[in-house]
Each structure stands twice: as structure tokens, then as C-alpha cells.
Motif scaffolding. Structure first.
Motif, mmCIF file in Angstrom:
data_model
loop_
_atom_site.group_PDB
_atom_site.id
_atom_site.type_symbol
_atom_site.label_atom_id
_atom_site.label_comp_id
_atom_site.label_asym_id
_atom_site.label_seq_id
_atom_site.Cartn_x
_atom_site.Cartn_y
_atom_site.Cartn_z
ATOM 1 N N ALA A 238 -16.680 -12.499 26.250
ATOM 2 C CA ALA A 238 -16.189 -13.789 26.759
ATOM 3 C C ALA A 238 -15.566 -14.614 25.638
ATOM 4 O O ALA A 238 -14.482 -15.193 25.799
ATOM 5 C CB ALA A 238 -17.328 -14.562 27.416
ATOM 6 N N ALA A 239 -16.241 -14.658 24.494
ATOM 7 C CA ALA A 239 -15.778 -15.495 23.379
ATOM 8 C C ALA A 239 -14.495 -14.965 22.742
ATOM 9 O O ALA A 239 -13.629 -15.742 22.341
ATOM 10 C CB ALA A 239 -16.880 -15.605 22.323
ATOM 11 N N THR B 165 -12.241 -12.849 24.169
ATOM 12 C CA THR B 165 -11.106 -12.647 25.082
ATOM 13 C C THR B 165 -10.619 -13.956 25.704
ATOM 14 O O THR B 165 -9.664 -13.932 26.482
ATOM 15 C CB THR B 165 -11.457 -11.666 26.220
ATOM 16 O OG1 THR B 165 -12.561 -12.197 26.976
ATOM 17 C CG2 THR B 165 -11.807 -10.291 25.666
ATOM 18 N N GLN B 166 -11.255 -15.081 25.354
ATOM 19 C CA GLN B 166 -10.732 -16.373 25.809
ATOM 20 C C GLN B 166 -9.406 -16.595 25.089
ATOM 21 O O GLN B 166 -9.374 -16.788 23.880
ATOM 22 C CB GLN B 166 -11.721 -17.509 25.503
ATOM 23 C CG GLN B 166 -11.165 -18.908 25.713
ATOM 24 C CD GLN B 166 -10.588 -19.119 27.089
ATOM 25 O OE1 GLN B 166 -11.128 -18.637 28.081
ATOM 26 N NE2 GLN B 166 -9.471 -19.835 27.167
ATOM 27 N N GLY C 155 -10.919 -22.654 23.719
ATOM 28 C CA GLY C 155 -11.897 -22.689 24.798
ATOM 29 C C GLY C 155 -13.310 -22.478 24.310
ATOM 30 O O GLY C 155 -13.614 -22.658 23.128
ATOM 31 N N TRP C 156 -14.150 -22.029 25.237
ATOM 32 C CA TRP C 156 -15.599 -21.964 25.026
ATOM 33 C C TRP C 156 -16.170 -20.739 25.727
ATOM 34 O O TRP C 156 -15.708 -20.375 26.805
ATOM 35 C CB TRP C 156 -16.276 -23.217 25.605
ATOM 36 C CG TRP C 156 -15.725 -24.497 25.047
ATOM 37 C CD1 TRP C 156 -14.564 -25.138 25.429
ATOM 38 C CD2 TRP C 156 -16.289 -25.280 23.996
ATOM 39 N NE1 TRP C 156 -14.391 -26.265 24.674
ATOM 40 C CE2 TRP C 156 -15.434 -26.390 23.795
ATOM 41 C CE3 TRP C 156 -17.448 -25.165 23.215
ATOM 42 C CZ2 TRP C 156 -15.692 -27.364 22.832
ATOM 43 C CZ3 TRP C 156 -17.698 -26.139 22.266
ATOM 44 C CH2 TRP C 156 -16.824 -27.217 22.070
ATOM 45 N N ALA C 157 -17.200 -20.144 25.134
ATOM 46 C CA ALA C 157 -18.013 -19.127 25.815
ATOM 47 C C ALA C 157 -19.355 -19.775 26.136
ATOM 48 O O ALA C 157 -19.889 -20.538 25.324
ATOM 49 C CB ALA C 157 -18.214 -17.912 24.924
ATOM 50 N N LYS D 197 -16.501 -18.012 30.504
ATOM 51 C CA LYS D 197 -15.665 -18.643 29.495
ATOM 52 C C LYS D 197 -14.807 -19.697 30.180
ATOM 53 O O LYS D 197 -14.513 -19.591 31.372
ATOM 54 C CB LYS D 197 -14.785 -17.609 28.782
ATOM 55 C CG LYS D 197 -13.876 -16.815 29.697
ATOM 56 C CD LYS D 197 -13.159 -15.713 28.920
ATOM 57 C CE LYS D 197 -12.310 -14.857 29.868
ATOM 58 N NZ LYS D 197 -11.585 -13.789 29.170
ATOM 59 N N THR D 198 -14.449 -20.727 29.417
ATOM 60 C CA THR D 198 -13.581 -21.766 29.945
ATOM 61 C C THR D 198 -12.474 -22.046 28.942
ATOM 62 O O THR D 198 -12.667 -21.885 27.730
ATOM 63 C CB THR D 198 -14.348 -23.085 30.221
ATOM 64 O OG1 THR D 198 -14.922 -23.564 28.994
ATOM 65 C CG2 THR D 198 -15.436 -22.896 31.260
ATOM 66 N N GLY D 199 -11.330 -22.486 29.448
ATOM 67 C CA GLY D 199 -10.207 -22.819 28.592
ATOM 68 C C GLY D 199 -10.191 -24.289 28.221
ATOM 69 O O GLY D 199 -10.616 -25.144 29.003
ATOM 70 N N THR E 215 -23.541 -22.653 24.362
ATOM 71 C CA THR E 215 -22.092 -22.479 24.222
ATOM 72 C C THR E 215 -21.709 -22.141 22.794
ATOM 73 O O THR E 215 -22.433 -22.485 21.852
ATOM 74 C CB THR E 215 -21.317 -23.725 24.687
ATOM 75 O OG1 THR E 215 -19.946 -23.371 24.883
ATOM 76 C CG2 THR E 215 -21.391 -24.873 23.678
#
Length: 199
Positions: free
Chosen positions: A119-120, A122-123, A127-129, A142-144, A159
Motif C-alpha cells: 500500500a505504501a 504503490t500509492q 499520500g498515506w498507508a 491507502k489514500t491520496g 498510518t
């Protein structure tokens, strides 16, 4: 009352060599501070002025005209949460309730690590994992940019900040090395267990 920049929960050099005091001088003292100052200016004289940060985030997330408010409010929350996700001599395998929950929901610590690292790393872009609780189950997401779990009906437990300013001074372009160091040496599992207990 306007929002204020929270103090770090440890001295700026406490996470060395995995995160340097120089990184904190930019990340906390400049980036985080700028989000706080910008948010206060954006809210001045507006209906959400004086509301709790979570209320500002939730309300502004629903209104495209308030995207600047959302971005700065969410980043204030994200960074405050992130500092508490780390501690000196942290990282490694968790204990307590979160360890049992990771085994039950994610297939064990090693499986969690692989999901979190994926997740971390491939963001795309900033962003954030996150490790979150959704409908009673653990999930890695994950978020952008400034986006965060609370506006998606999830409870944030942990996070890792993967904006470049979080790691570039210490790791340059080696985001995977930063994420590995975060998991191995920095995660504050006591804080994660507290978040799980109060979810």
C-alpha cells in the motif's frame, strides 16, 4: 479558538537514525505548521470556525467548494496522528489485542507487513498507508494527498506518511527503505492498541 501546532510527542532527534531531526525541522516545524496556519486563515469568520477538527473535516469533505479547507484540516489531523504512530525503539511485531486481531483478520504479522508495504509503495504520488478498522475487521488501505479513513466510515489505527517530504532528506527516492524502517524501528504499537480499544 484557532488551531495550534501540537508539540511532537518526543524530542526531534529521538527517532534517529531512522528519521532525522533535520526531517522533523521541515516536516513538523514547516509543513505541519503551514497546514495549521492556512486552516486558521481559511476558517476565519466562516461557519466552521471554532468547531472541532473532526467536524471541520467531515463537513468540508462533502462540499467541493471547501476542498482547500478539507485538504488543510485533514493534513493537520493526519500529521498529528502520524507523529503518535511512532516512538523511539518502536516497530517489530506487536503484542496485545492488535497482534491477535492482525492474526485473525490479516493472516498474521508477515502478511500484514507485505500488505502495508505494498500500500505504501504503490500509492502513486503523495499520500498515506493506513491500518484501519472497517465493520469490525482490520484492513490495509491507502489514500491520496490529504484523504483519510474517517470520511470513508473507517477508524484509523496506524498510518505511514508517504509524501516525499516525510522521507526525502533521509532516504531520497528510496520510499521502500523508509517504509521498512518505519515498520522495523518506529511503529508505536501501544498507540495502535489504544486506538483499537477506543474504536
Amino acid at each position: 479558538m484557532p488551531f495550534t501546532l501540537p508539540d511532537l510527542p518526543y524530542p526531534a532527534d529521538a527517532l534517529e537514525p531512522h528519521m532525522s531531526a533535520k526531517t522533523f525541522s521541515f516536516h513538523h516545524d514547516k509543513h505541519h505548521a503551514a497546514y495549521v496556519n492556512t486552516l486558521n486563515k481559511l476558517l476565519e469568520g466562516k461557519p466552521l470556525e471554532g468547531q472541532p477538527l473532526e467536524t471541520v473535516i467531515q463537513e468540508s469533505s462533502k462540499d467541493p467548494s471547501m476542498t482547500p479547507v478539507f485538504n488543510n484540516a485533514a493534513q493537520v489531523w493526519n500529521h498529528t496522528f502520524f507523529w503518535n504512530c511512532m516512538k523511539p525503539n518502536g516497530g517489530g511485531k506487536p503484542t496485545g489485542a492488535i497482534a491477535e486481531k492482525i492474526d485473525a483478520d490479516l493472516g498474521g504479522y508477515d502478511a500484514f507487513v507485505e500488505q502495508f508495504k505494498t500500500a505504501a509503495t504503490t500509492q502513486f504520488g503523495s499520500g498515506w498507508a493506513w491500518l484501519v478498522l472497517e465493520n469490525g475487521k482490520l484492513k490495509v488501505v491507502k489514500t491520496g494527498n490529504a484523504d483519510l479513513p474517517m470520511v470513508h466510515g473507517q477508524v484509523a489505527l496506524l498510518t505511514c506518511d508517504v509524501w516525499e517530504h516525510a522521507y526525502y532528506l533521509d532516504y531520497q527516492n528510496r520510499r521502500p527503505d523508509f517504509v521498512q524502517a518505519f515498520l522495523d524501528h518506529l511503529v508505536n504499537w501501544d498507540f495502535v492498541n489504544q486506538n483499537l480499544a477506543s474504536a
